[in-house]
Structure formats: C-alpha cells, structure tokens
Design a protein around this motif. Structure first.
Motif, PDB file in Angstrom:
ATOM      1  N   GLY A 100       4.943  13.285   4.741  1.00 32.56           N
ATOM      2  CA  GLY A 100       4.472  12.262   3.811  1.00 32.56           C
ATOM      3  C   GLY A 100       3.504  12.773   2.754  1.00 32.56           C
ATOM      4  O   GLY A 100       3.092  12.019   1.882  1.00 32.56           O
ATOM      5  N   VAL A 101       3.120  14.045   2.831  1.00 30.35           N
ATOM      6  CA  VAL A 101       2.227  14.627   1.827  1.00 30.35           C
ATOM      7  C   VAL A 101       3.066  15.470   0.868  1.00 30.35           C
ATOM      8  O   VAL A 101       3.761  16.391   1.279  1.00 30.35           O
ATOM      9  CB  VAL A 101       1.127  15.502   2.463  1.00 30.35           C
TER      10      VAL A 101
ATOM     11  N   MET B 198      -0.625  14.751  -2.918  1.00 29.62           N
ATOM     12  CA  MET B 198      -0.699  13.293  -2.957  1.00 29.62           C
ATOM     13  C   MET B 198       0.182  12.703  -1.861  1.00 29.62           C
ATOM     14  O   MET B 198       1.061  13.375  -1.328  1.00 29.62           O
ATOM     15  CB  MET B 198      -0.277  12.754  -4.324  1.00 29.62           C
ATOM     16  N   THR B 199      -0.072  11.442  -1.548  1.00 30.46           N
ATOM     17  CA  THR B 199       0.800  10.695  -0.650  1.00 30.46           C
ATOM     18  C   THR B 199       1.332   9.490  -1.413  1.00 30.46           C
ATOM     19  O   THR B 199       0.849   9.160  -2.497  1.00 30.46           O
ATOM     20  CB  THR B 199       0.065  10.222   0.620  1.00 30.46           C
ATOM     21  N   ASN B 200       2.320   8.851  -0.844  1.00 28.20           N
ATOM     22  CA  ASN B 200       2.952   7.661  -1.427  1.00 28.20           C
ATOM     23  C   ASN B 200       3.648   7.936  -2.755  1.00 28.20           C
ATOM     24  O   ASN B 200       3.792   7.038  -3.576  1.00 28.20           O
ATOM     25  CB  ASN B 200       1.954   6.508  -1.583  1.00 28.20           C
TER      26      ASN B 200
ATOM     27  N   GLU C 292       0.817  -1.214   0.000  1.00 29.35           N
ATOM     28  CA  GLU C 292       0.000   0.000   0.000  1.00 29.35           C
ATOM     29  C   GLU C 292       0.851   1.265   0.000  1.00 29.35           C
ATOM     30  O   GLU C 292       0.429   2.305  -0.473  1.00 29.35           O
ATOM     31  CB  GLU C 292      -0.949   0.015   1.208  1.00 29.35           C
ATOM     32  N   GLN C 293       2.052   1.177   0.549  1.00 31.32           N
ATOM     33  CA  GLN C 293       2.926   2.347   0.596  1.00 31.32           C
ATOM     34  C   GLN C 293       3.473   2.718  -0.778  1.00 31.32           C
ATOM     35  O   GLN C 293       4.064   3.774  -0.935  1.00 31.32           O
ATOM     36  CB  GLN C 293       4.075   2.110   1.575  1.00 31.32           C
ATOM     37  N   PHE C 294       3.282   1.870  -1.765  1.00 31.64           N
ATOM     38  CA  PHE C 294       3.752   2.145  -3.110  1.00 31.64           C
ATOM     39  C   PHE C 294       2.613   2.489  -4.064  1.00 31.64           C
ATOM     40  O   PHE C 294       2.829   2.684  -5.245  1.00 31.64           O
ATOM     41  CB  PHE C 294       4.554   0.950  -3.644  1.00 31.64           C
ATOM     42  N   ILE C 295       1.383   2.573  -3.544  1.00 31.54           N
ATOM     43  CA  ILE C 295       0.235   2.936  -4.360  1.00 31.54           C
ATOM     44  C   ILE C 295      -0.057   4.416  -4.108  1.00 31.54           C
ATOM     45  O   ILE C 295      -0.424   4.790  -2.995  1.00 31.54           O
ATOM     46  CB  ILE C 295      -0.998   2.077  -4.015  1.00 31.54           C
ATOM     47  N   PRO C 296       0.094   5.261  -5.126  1.00 35.85           N
ATOM     48  CA  PRO C 296      -0.140   6.697  -4.926  1.00 35.85           C
ATOM     49  C   PRO C 296      -1.578   6.969  -4.506  1.00 35.85           C
ATOM     50  O   PRO C 296      -2.519   6.331  -4.983  1.00 35.85           O
ATOM     51  CB  PRO C 296       0.139   7.304  -6.301  1.00 35.85           C
ATOM     52  N   ASP C 297      -1.732   7.925  -3.612  1.00 37.94           N
ATOM     53  CA  ASP C 297      -3.055   8.379  -3.181  1.00 37.94           C
ATOM     54  C   ASP C 297      -3.165   9.843  -3.583  1.00 37.94           C
ATOM     55  O   ASP C 297      -2.486  10.707  -3.016  1.00 37.94           O
ATOM     56  CB  ASP C 297      -3.215   8.201  -1.671  1.00 37.94           C
TER      57      ASP C 297
END
Length: 126
Positions: free
Chosen positions: A88-89, A47-49, A22-27
């Motif tokens: 993280g953002v 975005m995050t990630n 999940e940490q590699f899926i952009p949000d």
C-alpha cells in the motif's frame, strides 16, 4: 443448476469491503533529496492512497519543481522515474536536471508553473 453458480458469486461480492472516503485521500509521506551533481538531483518520495503510479510520479515532479525554485533556477528536465508499490506504500525514485534556462528535451518543466499547479492540487513540494 444455474442458481448454484450465482450463489457463490453473490456471497463473494457481499464479503468485499466497501472503500471509505479516507482511502481516496492521498497521504504524502515525505521527500528525500540528493544532489548528484551541480545540476542533477534525485528525489525519493513515498505516499499511500495513490490511485495509480501517476500520482506518485506527480508528487516527485512537484518536489523537483519546488527544489528548482529553491536553487534559484527556473527549469527542470525529467531524466527517469522508477515507481513501485508494496503493502500500500507507493515509492518513486526520480532524477531531474535543473537549469536556469529551458533545457533541451521533451519532458521539461517550468518550475514556477508546475509548483503553482501542485499547490492548487494540494500536492506538497520540498
């Protein structure tokens, strides 16, 4: 003596958290658009990630491309992008000119081509 130097390093490595998928899926957190002039538009994206600043820069470019099409025009030219990351953002503040014909400059985009590539890559647009 060498054994003592290796033990602390091994202990630190064992404590590092293992990244999850999940940490590699952009949000993608959204786009704010502001028309600064008839052909000058500002895009603020978050975005995050993101793996690097290039990811958030691409998000801003996708927003610019789709916005250009919404306005009924076909091309845009990158003016500037400021990117920062905090907690993280990732955020980008980008400015583009938009036009019906190919503008002069090095960082021009064909809005149809870029929008199609964004859809293919799963990057949202405006």
């Amino acid at each position: 003596m060498k054994l003592l130097a290796i033990i602390p390093l091994a202990t630190l490595t064992a404590c590092d958290p293992v990244p999850t998928a999940e940490q590699f899926i952009p949000d993608y957190l959204g786009v704010e658009t502001a028309l600064l002039d008839d052909d000058l538009v500002q895009f603020k994206v978050a975005m995050t990630n993101a793996l690097s600043s290039k990811d958030v820069d691409n998000y801003a470019e996708c927003a610019a491309a789709q916005y250009t099409l919404i306005r009924g025009w076909g091309f845009a030219r990158h003016v500037r992008t400021n990117v920062n990351e905090e907690g993280g953002v990732w955020r980008a503040d980008a400015v583009y000119t938009i036009s019906p014909s190919l503008p002069r400059g090095l960082r021009t985009i064909d809005a149809e081509v870029v929008t199609a590539a964004c859809v293919e890559k799963g990057i949202p647009t405006v």
